[in-house]
Design a protein around this motif. Sequence first.
Motif, PDB file in Angstrom:
ATOM      1  N   HIS A  81       0.654  -1.271  -0.025  1.00  0.00           N
ATOM      2  CA  HIS A  81       0.108   0.090  -0.085  1.00  0.00           C
ATOM      3  C   HIS A  81       0.858   1.297  -0.052  1.00  0.00           C
ATOM      4  CE1 HIS A  81      -4.338  -1.021   0.231  1.00  0.00           C
ATOM      5  NE2 HIS A  81      -3.862  -2.164   0.564  1.00  0.00           N
ATOM      6  N   ARG A  89      -0.263   2.429  -3.969  1.00  0.00           N
ATOM      7  CA  ARG A  89      -0.096   1.250  -4.696  1.00  0.00           C
ATOM      8  C   ARG A  89       0.078   1.755  -6.293  1.00  0.00           C
ATOM      9  NH1 ARG A  89      -3.785  -3.728  -3.856  1.00  0.00           N
ATOM     10  NH2 ARG A  89      -5.310  -2.460  -5.130  1.00  0.00           N
ATOM     11  N   ARG A 164      -9.271  -2.772   4.075  1.00  0.00           N
ATOM     12  CA  ARG A 164      -9.469  -3.249   2.734  1.00  0.00           C
ATOM     13  C   ARG A 164      -8.711  -4.759   2.844  1.00  0.00           C
ATOM     14  NH1 ARG A 164      -7.063   1.696  -0.234  1.00  0.00           N
ATOM     15  NH2 ARG A 164      -6.933   0.151  -1.978  1.00  0.00           N
ATOM     16  N   GLU A 165      -7.438  -4.856   2.995  1.00  0.00           N
ATOM     17  CA  GLU A 165      -6.761  -6.015   3.092  1.00  0.00           C
ATOM     18  C   GLU A 165      -7.369  -7.171   3.803  1.00  0.00           C
ATOM     19  OE1 GLU A 165      -4.930  -6.370   0.689  1.00  0.00           O
ATOM     20  OE2 GLU A 165      -4.802  -4.477   0.060  1.00  0.00           O
ATOM     21  N   GLU A 167     -10.400  -7.431   4.653  1.00  0.00           N
ATOM     22  CA  GLU A 167     -11.561  -7.924   4.069  1.00  0.00           C
ATOM     23  C   GLU A 167     -11.223  -8.895   3.020  1.00  0.00           C
ATOM     24  OE1 GLU A 167     -15.622  -6.281   1.945  1.00  0.00           O
ATOM     25  OE2 GLU A 167     -14.382  -5.157   3.210  1.00  0.00           O
ATOM     26  N   GLN A 168     -10.216  -8.546   2.457  1.00  0.00           N
ATOM     27  CA  GLN A 168      -9.734  -9.068   1.062  1.00  0.00           C
ATOM     28  C   GLN A 168      -9.189 -10.591   1.270  1.00  0.00           C
ATOM     29  OE1 GLN A 168      -8.180  -7.793  -3.001  1.00  0.00           O
ATOM     30  NE2 GLN A 168      -6.358  -7.957  -1.822  1.00  0.00           N
ATOM     31  N   ALA A 171     -11.880 -12.821   2.127  1.00  0.00           N
ATOM     32  CA  ALA A 171     -12.483 -13.559   1.023  1.00  0.00           C
ATOM     33  C   ALA A 171     -11.747 -14.595   0.151  1.00  0.00           C
ATOM     34  CB  ALA A 171     -12.801 -12.095   0.076  1.00  0.00           C
ATOM     35  N   ARG A 174     -11.975 -17.747   2.026  1.00  0.00           N
ATOM     36  CA  ARG A 174     -13.174 -18.559   1.829  1.00  0.00           C
ATOM     37  C   ARG A 174     -13.102 -18.983   0.258  1.00  0.00           C
ATOM     38  NH1 ARG A 174     -15.965 -13.613   5.106  1.00  0.00           N
ATOM     39  NH2 ARG A 174     -15.889 -14.303   6.950  1.00  0.00           N
ATOM     40  N   ALA A 175     -12.393 -18.276  -0.398  1.00  0.00           N
ATOM     41  CA  ALA A 175     -12.555 -18.849  -1.911  1.00  0.00           C
ATOM     42  C   ALA A 175     -11.852 -19.883  -2.282  1.00  0.00           C
ATOM     43  CB  ALA A 175     -12.074 -17.465  -2.708  1.00  0.00           C
ATOM     44  N   ILE A 177     -12.625 -22.843  -1.451  1.00  0.00           N
ATOM     45  CA  ILE A 177     -13.567 -23.881  -1.763  1.00  0.00           C
ATOM     46  C   ILE A 177     -13.859 -23.881  -3.393  1.00  0.00           C
ATOM     47  CG2 ILE A 177     -15.634 -22.542  -1.496  1.00  0.00           C
ATOM     48  CD1 ILE A 177     -16.519 -25.179   0.184  1.00  0.00           C
TER      49      ILE A 177
ATOM     50  N   ALA B 252     -17.573 -19.481  -3.120  1.00  0.00           N
ATOM     51  CA  ALA B 252     -17.696 -18.504  -1.983  1.00  0.00           C
ATOM     52  C   ALA B 252     -18.382 -17.093  -2.404  1.00  0.00           C
ATOM     53  CB  ALA B 252     -16.073 -18.378  -1.375  1.00  0.00           C
ATOM     54  N   ARG B 253     -17.967 -16.468  -3.423  1.00  0.00           N
ATOM     55  CA  ARG B 253     -18.490 -15.156  -3.848  1.00  0.00           C
ATOM     56  C   ARG B 253     -18.900 -15.380  -5.361  1.00  0.00           C
ATOM     57  NH1 ARG B 253     -14.750 -10.459  -2.580  1.00  0.00           N
ATOM     58  NH2 ARG B 253     -13.152 -11.871  -3.772  1.00  0.00           N
ATOM     59  N   ASP B 304     -11.946  -5.897  -5.617  1.00  0.00           N
ATOM     60  CA  ASP B 304     -10.658  -6.008  -4.766  1.00  0.00           C
ATOM     61  C   ASP B 304      -9.561  -6.780  -6.093  1.00  0.00           C
ATOM     62  OD1 ASP B 304     -11.317  -9.025  -5.231  1.00  0.00           O
ATOM     63  OD2 ASP B 304     -11.849  -8.893  -3.182  1.00  0.00           O
TER      64      ASP B 304
END
Lengths: 451, 423
Positions: A81, A89, A164-165, A167-168, A171, A174-175, A177, B252-253, B304
């Motif tokens: 950042h 960035r 921001r980071e 939250e990212q 995500a 979780r992704a 999967i 997931a999203r 993002d």
Amino acid sequence: MLRSITAARVATSAVDRAVLVLYVESVPTTFAGCVLDHIDDLPVLWRRDDRFKTFRLVLCWQRPLDERAAARALLPALLLHGTQRFPDRPALARAMERCYGAWAGPGVGRFAESQVFRLATEAVAGEFLPGRPDQLGEMMGLLAEFALRPRLEHGRFAADAFGREHEQALAQARAVIDDKAAWARQRAIALGCIGEPWAIPDHGGEAAIAALTPADPELVRHDFLVHGRRWCVAMGALPADLPQRLAAWLPALPRQQPLPLPAVAQPMPRAPGRTVEHAVMQQARIVLLFRFPVPIDAAGAAAMQVLASLWGGGPHSRLFREVREQRSLCYAIGAGGDVHKGVVLVTVGCDAPACPAVVAEVQRQLALLAAGEFAAQELQTAIATIVGPFLAVDDSLAGRMQFTAEQWLLGRDQEPGQRIDGYRAVSRAAVIAAAQSIWLDHEYLLLPEGA
Amino acid sequence: MSTWERVTDPVVDETVWCARTSRGLRVRVAPRPRFRETAAVITFGYGSTDLWFTDDRGELTTPAGTAHYLEHKLFEDEALDTFGRFAARGARVNAQTGFTRTSYHFTASTQFRDNLTDLLYLVGTPHITDANVAKERGIIAQEVRMYEDSPDYCTMFDLLGCLYGEHPVRYTVGGTVASIDAITAELLLRCWRAFYRTGNAALAVAGPVDPDDVLALAEACPLPAGAAPHRGVVADFGPVARTRSERAMSVARPKLLLGIKDATPAPTWEERSRRQLATRALQDRLFAASSEVRERLHVRGVVDDSLGAGYHGEKTFAFATIGCETRDPARVEAELRAAWQAPPPVDDEHLERIRRRHLGAFVRGCESMRALAFGQAGEALDDVPPFASQRLVAALTLADVQQRREQLRRDDAIAVAITRTAR
């Protein structure tokens, strides 16, 4: 005697702390075929190679893989950042684009049960570019920015950047999967290695990410710099005075108080666990987690790697030929793992009804190898598949640097040729012994819903 | 035997040797005598979109997935024991099929001649039988299902189905379990005879090799001579077939993918390359890490770092993509459409950064034997001179980018595919 470079600090009011470099040259020392220098107690392993027009340099700090993994995994994104000189960035990205698409930046990886924080750069050397720009100087300047002048507010990363980071990162965790093979692998390791650091996923774990506070990333950055075991590797089109150029800024890093790393956790053989989970998908995913005692020397590691190649290391292997080609039970199958942890994972994608037959055949093939039922040609081929790419390890800066770093971490002063000799010396008896030392610890099945 | 043409680029100081065998196989060699590894690639102008063609027996329509099935059968040649022979020499061998190409390749540190001889033999001497085609069907069906579990792959082909109503680029490369069921040994052999010809192929080798050795081995390649057959695929640069597609999967999203279809063909490689460079410049201006537009979207929480963009241009189809993961696809779609319709101007400083980045990437690519061989084989098949992309990027102008911006701003050329989270 080691070559040593000592830098005496001179306090000035300038933004960059000026240093007076005192270069003491003595008998060159080598390690793994590289020159070994010490700059302020930082070992620098480097190798000039005039076949290349590019160079790579990486500074590393190693700490145990533990509950701080999530904060550490978040660190690279936060550092990107901005710095004091490049405040956001886009400014950082443009600086790298102007340097002919060079890269300089942070990363976090793992080695067995440790985490490694890296500040790395890769660039075309200036003498091969129009106007002969000082590419190394620019890139080391960027690395120094990341190491010494990150964009902090009141001793922590800025709240907006953290938000921001954070939250990212959640995500992204979780992704996992979305990729069923990666998800199955993560679940199998988490279930098979409960209580061991190795069970921690690369992102640190969803719950650990969620629990992070804005202060955590800077705490782990400082912890890496002060308590991490550190080293530096550089290769390619480098100048002869690389140590002096590093000595111009490395001594400005925080004073080191390195802490020891714990030994790798190795459970005793036990009855295998079994987990079946379901997801909305077509194909089943199998992950079989096998264990073996971590080899104590290079010969033992070589034998285990040859066994893995023979068993499931590619299209020449038993698993590919028997499970896929002979019995058409699957499209994708392979064995691979971490010899420094003592784990090998067999991963398969197949139709759900084929799962029992696949699991049985994987174990049957291991039993055959442990009983010595393999041909001399199979063994030679397995060795060749490891030695072949290794013969060209010097053709890749990244590959040679990885080899050198691994040698340093293991304290094995071998050149690539010695490693190759080690593979070629692996005997039939050593492979049988390696196969006999492996045991199934966990069977994980991810099945389509309803299967 | 033909003679070599040596092409040297004065900026990067690299040389590529170019020739054609007496039977028309294009050959390129990038000698790297001080390196140990050799990479070789033979590429054919035959891919998943070549479903219709006319040969000496007449017109033929083939099922989706035929080119990929043929790649499997040539590559996994039991008679040659492909895997065993390459592995015993420590070589890594593989193959891949795309929309318009099929490539077979190896990397090796020893026994280059034996490896290249085997590579040319396996593509030039099919051992395809009813029995081994039937055996392979189950394996390929599992591969197809594996891809059908990939949300990114499914989202991409949903988008292509929106952009193209007739063009076969909308079909997945491997076909479907149903389509491959109709593929026979006879069909595969007819396709091999039609497309696996010296005039429809290019061989490239990079590494510590003598170019004359490579050419001698290429001369002995058992591929039949001749050009590719007449292809029946009709170029599609018309309006999009559908404007949107949605599906649900275990993700997931939600995944959002915007596609922008090119409205006019680019018949020459120069034009296709220029379009690619200008499109990338435009996309970089908006969505690269160096873009303040991307950063603003990031700061506002719209996107993002899953945000990405790309471009794929061929003779009969071309499209740009912009995609990301988001919990609010409707909002992000509107924001990305707005950004695409009103990009900030590209200036000289931006173009200079692009030129520099391109030059750096090119120099780095020259240090990878594999990247060199793949790049040269692909360019040779299109008769693109070595280092042409360097000259094109150096000549790229603001007017080129501005023209491209106008070409791609049409709302009727945009479609969107969304993969939502299955409940």
